[in-house]
Design a protein around this motif. Structure first.
Motif, short mmCIF file in Angstrom:
data_model
loop_
_atom_site.label_atom_id
_atom_site.label_comp_id
_atom_site.label_asym_id
_atom_site.label_seq_id
_atom_site.Cartn_x
_atom_site.Cartn_y
_atom_site.Cartn_z
N LYS A 121 0.68 -1.20 -0.03
CA LYS A 121 -0.09 -0.20 0.28
C LYS A 121 0.85 1.27 -0.20
CE LYS A 121 -4.02 2.22 2.55
NZ LYS A 121 -3.95 3.13 1.31
N THR A 122 1.91 1.46 0.72
CA THR A 122 2.76 2.18 0.52
C THR A 122 3.25 2.31 -0.59
OG1 THR A 122 3.24 2.03 3.57
CG2 THR A 122 4.83 3.34 2.39
N LEU A 123 4.63 1.73 -1.14
CA LEU A 123 4.23 1.51 -2.35
C LEU A 123 3.75 2.13 -3.43
CD1 LEU A 123 6.51 -1.98 -3.23
CD2 LEU A 123 7.33 0.62 -2.97
N LEU A 124 2.40 1.43 -3.63
CA LEU A 124 1.05 2.61 -4.08
C LEU A 124 0.64 3.60 -3.63
CD1 LEU A 124 -1.20 1.65 -6.73
CD2 LEU A 124 -2.62 1.30 -4.95
N TYR A 162 5.60 5.85 -3.51
CA TYR A 162 5.67 5.62 -5.19
C TYR A 162 5.21 5.86 -6.04
CZ TYR A 162 9.35 5.76 -0.82
OH TYR A 162 9.52 6.17 0.08
N ASN A 163 3.64 5.63 -6.19
CA ASN A 163 3.47 5.18 -7.63
C ASN A 163 3.64 3.91 -8.20
OD1 ASN A 163 1.14 6.46 -9.32
ND2 ASN A 163 2.47 7.14 -10.90
N THR A 164 3.79 3.24 -8.10
CA THR A 164 4.31 1.87 -7.85
C THR A 164 2.94 0.23 -7.16
OG1 THR A 164 5.68 0.64 -8.75
CG2 THR A 164 6.42 0.99 -6.84
N TYR A 165 3.49 -0.52 -7.65
CA TYR A 165 2.81 -1.45 -7.04
C TYR A 165 3.41 -2.78 -7.27
CZ TYR A 165 -0.42 -4.86 -4.80
OH TYR A 165 -1.10 -6.05 -4.33
N VAL A 166 3.78 -3.66 -6.26
CA VAL A 166 4.85 -4.71 -5.70
C VAL A 166 3.80 -5.16 -5.05
CG1 VAL A 166 6.52 -6.07 -5.84
CG2 VAL A 166 6.71 -3.94 -6.64
N PRO A 167 3.34 -7.02 -5.35
CA PRO A 167 2.52 -7.91 -4.17
C PRO A 167 3.76 -8.11 -3.21
CG PRO A 167 1.99 -8.59 -6.34
CD PRO A 167 2.89 -7.25 -6.59
N VAL A 168 4.01 -8.06 -2.30
CA VAL A 168 5.04 -8.21 -0.92
C VAL A 168 4.34 -9.66 0.39
CG1 VAL A 168 5.80 -7.66 1.45
CG2 VAL A 168 5.88 -5.82 -0.55
N THR A 169 5.06 -10.39 0.33
CA THR A 169 3.97 -11.76 1.01
C THR A 169 5.25 -12.92 1.75
OG1 THR A 169 2.79 -13.33 0.82
CG2 THR A 169 3.92 -13.17 -0.90
N VAL A 170 4.96 -13.29 2.72
CA VAL A 170 5.26 -13.96 3.62
C VAL A 170 5.55 -15.46 3.15
CG1 VAL A 170 6.23 -15.12 5.71
CG2 VAL A 170 5.76 -12.86 5.73
N SER A 218 14.06 2.87 1.37
CA SER A 218 13.04 3.32 1.91
C SER A 218 12.57 3.10 2.61
CB SER A 218 13.20 4.98 0.32
OG SER A 218 12.24 5.92 1.34
N ILE A 219 11.41 2.83 2.32
CA ILE A 219 10.16 1.93 3.18
C ILE A 219 11.40 1.36 4.92
CG2 ILE A 219 8.44 0.44 2.96
CD1 ILE A 219 7.34 1.47 0.55
N ILE A 220 12.03 0.10 4.08
CA ILE A 220 12.77 -0.13 5.26
C ILE A 220 13.27 0.33 5.81
CG2 ILE A 220 14.39 -2.05 5.68
CD1 ILE A 220 13.09 -3.90 3.27
N ASN A 221 14.11 1.74 5.61
CA ASN A 221 14.96 2.35 6.64
C ASN A 221 13.87 3.07 7.27
OD1 ASN A 221 17.21 1.89 6.18
ND2 ASN A 221 17.74 2.73 4.18
N LYS A 222 12.46 3.71 6.62
CA LYS A 222 11.85 4.26 7.53
C LYS A 222 11.47 3.36 8.72
CE LYS A 222 9.92 7.46 4.33
NZ LYS A 222 8.65 7.62 3.41
N LEU A 223 11.49 1.72 8.12
CA LEU A 223 10.67 0.34 9.83
C LEU A 223 11.88 0.36 10.82
CD1 LEU A 223 8.81 -1.60 7.40
CD2 LEU A 223 7.03 0.02 8.66
N HIS A 224 12.85 0.05 9.90
CA HIS A 224 13.84 -0.30 10.85
C HIS A 224 15.03 0.85 11.49
CE1 HIS A 224 12.00 -4.02 10.56
NE2 HIS A 224 11.90 -3.93 9.45
N GLY A 225 14.53 2.37 10.48
CA GLY A 225 16.46 2.89 9.73
C GLY A 225 17.31 2.39 9.84
#
Length: 70
Positions: A19-22, A25-33, A62-69
């Protein structure tokens, strides 16, 4: 289409990343475990350029750094 392991732990991998990517960042990539790892599903079309993949990588970092530094 290819699955790419994201450099983050499975507990941080959730749909909010897609959702954040969309939204930001105006792009979509499915993310899953899967198998206790976080995966992104990236696909290519005839018009996809290498810069598109670099944009996804930079956006995810960028998203990962926002989440974890950094």
């Amino acid at each position: 289409m290819v699955n790419v392991e994201a450099p983050m732990n499975a507990s941080s991998c959730n749909p909010i990343i897609s959702k954040t990517l969309l939204d930001e960042y105006n792009t979509y990539v499915p993310v899953t475990v899967k198998s206790d790892k976080c995966w992104m599903r990236v696909s290519a079309q005839i018009y996809t350029e290498i810069s598109d993949f670099q944009y996804i990588a930079d956006s995810m970092m960028s998203i990962i750094n926002k989440l974890h530094g950094p």
